[in-house]
Write an enzyme that holds these catalytic residues in place. Sequence first.
Site, mmCIF file in Angstrom:
data_model
loop_
_atom_site.group_PDB
_atom_site.id
_atom_site.type_symbol
_atom_site.label_atom_id
_atom_site.label_comp_id
_atom_site.label_asym_id
_atom_site.label_seq_id
_atom_site.Cartn_x
_atom_site.Cartn_y
_atom_site.Cartn_z
ATOM 1 N N ASP A 12 0.659 -1.184 0.024
ATOM 2 C CA ASP A 12 -0.097 0.110 -0.089
ATOM 3 C C ASP A 12 0.861 1.167 0.069
ATOM 4 O OD1 ASP A 12 -2.328 -1.397 0.198
ATOM 5 O OD2 ASP A 12 -2.202 -1.422 2.263
ATOM 6 N N LEU A 64 -13.478 -7.284 -6.520
ATOM 7 C CA LEU A 64 -14.279 -6.898 -7.834
ATOM 8 C C LEU A 64 -16.019 -6.787 -7.362
ATOM 9 C CD1 LEU A 64 -13.124 -9.006 -10.845
ATOM 10 C CD2 LEU A 64 -12.361 -6.623 -9.913
ATOM 11 N N ASP A 66 -19.645 -5.930 -9.375
ATOM 12 C CA ASP A 66 -20.108 -5.359 -10.516
ATOM 13 C C ASP A 66 -21.398 -6.290 -11.045
ATOM 14 O OD1 ASP A 66 -20.667 -3.772 -12.783
ATOM 15 O OD2 ASP A 66 -18.710 -3.147 -12.907
ATOM 16 N N ALA A 69 -21.515 -10.165 -16.001
ATOM 17 C CA ALA A 69 -21.024 -10.202 -17.059
ATOM 18 C C ALA A 69 -19.602 -9.569 -16.857
ATOM 19 C CB ALA A 69 -21.767 -9.621 -18.500
ATOM 20 N N THR A 116 -12.476 -5.688 7.588
ATOM 21 C CA THR A 116 -11.961 -5.650 9.128
ATOM 22 C C THR A 116 -12.236 -4.513 9.723
ATOM 23 O OG1 THR A 116 -9.865 -5.849 8.136
ATOM 24 C CG2 THR A 116 -10.710 -7.773 9.115
ATOM 25 N N ARG A 177 -1.990 -6.950 13.984
ATOM 26 C CA ARG A 177 -1.127 -5.861 14.492
ATOM 27 C C ARG A 177 -0.442 -6.634 15.623
ATOM 28 N NH1 ARG A 177 -2.459 -3.544 10.797
ATOM 29 N NH2 ARG A 177 -3.033 -1.730 10.603
HETATM 30 O O1 C5P Z 1 -2.082 -1.295 6.895
HETATM 31 P P1 C5P Z 1 -3.038 -2.604 7.278
HETATM 32 O O2 C5P Z 1 -2.201 -3.713 7.905
HETATM 33 O O3 C5P Z 1 -4.429 -2.279 8.022
HETATM 34 O O4 C5P Z 1 -3.534 -3.224 5.768
HETATM 35 C C1 C5P Z 1 -4.521 -4.047 5.789
HETATM 36 C C2 C5P Z 1 -4.693 -4.394 4.251
HETATM 37 O O5 C5P Z 1 -5.688 -5.363 4.178
HETATM 38 C C3 C5P Z 1 -5.092 -3.171 3.559
HETATM 39 O O6 C5P Z 1 -4.454 -3.391 2.162
HETATM 40 C C4 C5P Z 1 -6.486 -3.480 3.235
HETATM 41 O O7 C5P Z 1 -6.937 -2.813 1.902
HETATM 42 C C5 C5P Z 1 -6.648 -4.914 3.108
HETATM 43 N N1 C5P Z 1 -8.067 -5.433 3.602
HETATM 44 C C6 C5P Z 1 -8.557 -5.377 4.866
HETATM 45 N N2 C5P Z 1 -9.674 -5.492 5.385
HETATM 46 C C7 C5P Z 1 -10.392 -6.451 4.530
HETATM 47 C C8 C5P Z 1 -9.884 -6.683 3.275
HETATM 48 C C9 C5P Z 1 -8.634 -6.138 2.866
HETATM 49 O O8 C5P Z 1 -7.769 -4.499 5.797
HETATM 50 N N3 C5P Z 1 -11.582 -7.084 4.632
#
Ligand code: C5P
Length: 229
Positions: A12, A64, A66, A69, A116, A177
């Site tokens: 990211d 995704l 949408d 198709a 999350t 974390r």
């Molecule tokens: O910085 P951090 O550890 O919070 O990043 C978590 C990554 O996981 C981000 O790229 C976020 O878009 C992705 N993500 C998420 N929760 C989801 C799906 C994807 O945090 N349910």
Amino acid sequence: MSADARLITALDLPTIEEAKNLVAAIGDAGCFYKIGLQLFPLGGMELCRELKSAGHGVFLDFKLHDISATVEKATRSIAPSGADYLTIHAEPPVMRAAHKGREGTGLKLLAVTVMTSYDDAMLKEMGFAYGARDLVLMRTEQALEAGCDGVIASAHEAEELRARFGPGFDIVTPGIRPAGSAADDQARIATPAEAISMGATRIVVGRPVNAAPDPRKAALAINAEMAGV
Ligand code: C5P
């Protein structure tokens, strides 16, 4: 699976150059990377091909969502990149369309159950009748019925998902974390060791690695924590 293969580092970052620098800095402490919507418009697919040629795993987090198709055709366009995983929203028509689009390829589909960063109050605000736990359970069942290879779910749901749906699918868990680090905008968090012991196949880690002063050291600490489970 080795601990370093369980860690998916989220790229990211604002530029491809910074993403490549991060991959180089992590070196052999990491082998799986997530490319999301931030890098997609800046050459994310080219980066995917490069990472694959270098022997890394790639997770395309495009979520995704949408008409059927369009999802089917988008999935068909994405599959030849060689990516290992693609995310789609966990709505049955979306998942069935993606399943059709990836036919005959090695692309694995992961259904995003509930972000999350969402808690029950946010889901209620969005009009959902279910809280996060129930919605994740319902959507996982639908994802497996639709032929998805796994789901994205928080560690807090992983344990129940494993107990209910068995070992035959991937649970990829963000919201990770390491003890003592900031939660940022994540609501349903767990440490790397907790996530693996609760049934996650792999974990997605963004800021604790990509914003760390020493990303390699951060990745090694996470791998060591997971290896101890
Ligand atoms: O910085 P951090 O550890 O919070 O990043 C978590 C990554 O996981 C981000 O790229 C976020 O878009 C992705 N993500 C998420 N929760 C989801 C799906 C994807 O945090 N349910």
